[in-house]
Design a protein around this motif. Structure first.
Motif, PDB file in Angstrom:
ATOM      1  N   HIS A  28       0.821  -1.219   0.000  1.00  0.00           N
ATOM      2  CA  HIS A  28       0.000   0.000   0.000  1.00  0.00           C
ATOM      3  C   HIS A  28       0.853   1.266   0.000  1.00  0.00           C
ATOM      4  O   HIS A  28       0.481   2.269  -0.618  1.00  0.00           O
ATOM      5  N   ASP A  69      -8.059   9.700  -0.835  1.00  0.00           N
ATOM      6  CA  ASP A  69      -9.380   9.410  -0.254  1.00  0.00           C
ATOM      7  C   ASP A  69     -10.480  10.173  -0.990  1.00  0.00           C
ATOM      8  O   ASP A  69     -11.562   9.625  -1.253  1.00  0.00           O
ATOM      9  N   THR A  89      -7.176   6.205   3.786  1.00  0.00           N
ATOM     10  CA  THR A  89      -5.770   5.816   3.778  1.00  0.00           C
ATOM     11  C   THR A  89      -5.173   6.182   5.124  1.00  0.00           C
ATOM     12  O   THR A  89      -5.098   7.359   5.484  1.00  0.00           O
ATOM     13  N   PHE A 107      -4.740   0.738   3.462  1.00  0.00           N
ATOM     14  CA  PHE A 107      -6.015   1.164   2.915  1.00  0.00           C
ATOM     15  C   PHE A 107      -7.128   0.475   3.715  1.00  0.00           C
ATOM     16  O   PHE A 107      -7.140  -0.753   3.850  1.00  0.00           O
TER      17      PHE A 107
END
Length: 547
Positions: free
Chosen positions: A142, A372, A391, A408
């Protein structure tokens, strides 16, 4: 880009040659027709671990060949170079599965292991679906995805980390070296003081030994030499011979010449005797020494030899040993100064890294909000406007990519606590989350072939249309392969392939056909109405294709 896929005797496929093109490639067909077989075969040639029974029943072996186009800056070139495999504009992967299960792979006609194929596949293909554990669902990736979204340049941060690591290593080495020599500091100081006090010189042992032996020898023979000197002197032979010459000289006048020869001989003998006496006197003088000199010489000689034995070296090497020990002692004395300098360098490297890491952390924190917001915009058309994507950034152990852990999370219902993607979202929701996330993260990058396996499952109508349009957007400037049951998604494809299963005698095979425009109408109509294609379904299919 994947140019072609050639499959022979794999599962339900006897022989299949497919050519793919840039943009959105869709594969449709009835359930069980064999759409997943294509992905199994592609995964096989890419070295992915999957099912073992791939060879078609009755065949001795199965084979898959995949051809990719590689731009000059494609990361696959680096993998090929590391493996010692030549690369060019085209990459040919071939893998054979023998009937007994043995698998053999080639890259550009060079034998290659499954491990090399898997490393190469990471640069070539992205697979996304409800069971995606190699891509967006893996939390370890991520941070990389967020950094790619923000287009962060981590080179300065990595350089600062490298400088910090080198400064720490240099400080650790210096501290270890100083600790090692400090453990023998007392010994070194005592040994250097002892050697400095004795001040041994190269060759000194041999000189002392010769002097000692000479003095010892002189002590033993000096009495005899002194006695001989006395006998040869005026009170001995010299005096007697002089008396004899005097007496003979007095008698010679009356000896009528008979004494001249003896007198001459005596005079010559006196000369020789004088030389002998002088030599003996000189020797005796040389042997004259102070007994304390012998004692002093022996004491120093024994001290040299004792110190040499103590340090297990030759006496002639004591001077060099003293220099070596003095140098080691000097390092201790200078070590604290070096440590101070290295600690200062470490502090500067720490400060440099902290500044770079803080700047990256700030950009990630700001960028997470942008991601986001972008996800919120993507989720609304996918009928997930109530879902919240977040996030989250937490502190992590410092490293070359910074000191942030990125994850996430999603909350599918208002007030529900957020959690990891794969634990919170249902199958259909997860597919749409992944698609929205991929749309936000891709930003037009086309380095990898993106494959979506039934990512539209569980959605229909306007939501399916939104899924298709996002897939089409992803395919702009890239290549996307989609296995779909949705007519809305299929209609948005730039290239359409139908997978169908047929039975001939006792043999079941799958066929894949590239569809023309009219054939696409019939296939999409089938997807709308089922086995019987109605005029209304065909009309609806035309409307979907016309957009």
């Amino acid at each position: 880009m994947l140019l072609s896929l050639d499959i022979r005797d794999m599962l339900l496929i006897d022989r299949l040659e497919l050519e793919f093109r840039p943009g959105l490639n869709v594969l449709t067909g009835e359930t069980g027709a064999g759409k997943s077989i294509l992905l199994d075969c592609l995964g096989f040639v890419l070295g992915w671990r999957g099912r073992a029974d791939l060879v078609r029943s009755g065949a001795s072996q199965g084979e898959v060949t995949a051809v990719f186009e590689l731009p000059p800056d494609h990361p696959a070139h680096a993998v090929l170079a590391e493996a010692g495999i030549p690369s060019g504009d085209e990459l040919i992967l071939r893998r054979v599965n023998a009937g007994e299960g043995r698998k053999t792979g080639w890259i550009n006609d060079r034998r290659a292991s499954g491990e090399v194929l898997r490393r190469l596949s990471e640069t070539l293909v992205e697979l996304h679906g409800q069971h995606d554990d190699r891509g967006l669902l893996n939390p370890r990736g991520h941070r990389l995805l967020l950094d790619a979204f923000l287009r962060l340049d981590l080179a300065p941060l990595r350089a600062a980390w490298g400088a910090r690591r080198e400064a720490r290593a240099a400080l650790d080495r210096a501290e270890a070296a100083l600790a090692a020599v400090k453990g023998e500091e007392d010994f070194l100081r005592h040994a250097v003081a002892e050697l400095d006090k004795l001040d041994p010189q190269p060759g000194e042992e041999a000189d002392l030994d010769i002097r000692r032996r000479a003095m010892q020898g002189a002590e033993r023979i000096r009495e005899d030499v002194a006695r001989a000197a006395h006998v040869l002197g005026p009170e001995g032979a010299e005096g007697a011979m002089l008396d004899a010459v005097r007496w003979l000289d007095t008698a010679a006048e009356r000896a009528e010449g008979r004494l001249e020869a003896p007198v001459a001989a005596l005079q010559r003998a006196l000369i020789e005797l004088g030389e002998a006496a002088s030599g003996v006197e000189a020797a005796l003088e040389a042997m004259d020494f102070d007994p304390r000199d012998l004692e002093t010489t022996e004491e120093r000689l024994f001290a040299l030899r004792a110190l040499a034995r103590k340090h297990d070296v030759l006496a002639d090497d004591l001077a060099g040993l003293a220099d070596n020990l003095r140098e080691r002692l000097g390092r201790i004395d200078a070590g604290e100064g070096d440590l101070a300098r290295l600690r200062e360098a470490m502090a500067q490297a720490d400060a440099g890294y902290e500044a770079e890491a803080a700047a990256i952390s700030e950009r990630r924190a700001t960028g997470a909000k942008r991601l986001d917001a972008a996800m919120a915009a993507e989720l609304a058309p996918l009928k997930m406007e109530r879902a919240v994507f977040e996030t989250r950034i937490a502190a992590a152990e410092p490293g070359p990519e910074g000191r942030d852990a990125v994850a996430f999370t999603v909350a599918t219902n208002p007030g529900a606590p957020p959690g990891p993607l794969d634990r919170i979202a249902s199958g259909g929701e997860l597919s749409r989350f992944l698609l929205a996330l991929k749309v936000c993260l891709s930003q037009g990058e086309g380095g990898q072939v993106m494959i979506f396996d039934e990512i539209d499952r569980g959605v229909g109508g306007a939501t399916a249309d939104a899924v298709g349009r996002r897939l089409a957007r992803l395919a702009e400037g890239a290549q996307v392969l989609v296995v779909t049951h949705s007519p809305q998604v299929a209609a948005l494809g730039g290239h359409h392939f139908r997978v169908a299963k047929s039975v001939e005698g006792q043999m079941t095979t799958s066929r894949v056909t590239a569809l023309s425009h009219d054939e696409r109408i019939d296939e999409i109509a089938r997807m709308i109405s089922g086995e019987e294609i109605t005029p209304a379904a065909r009309q609806a299919a035309k409307a979907l294709l016309d957009g």
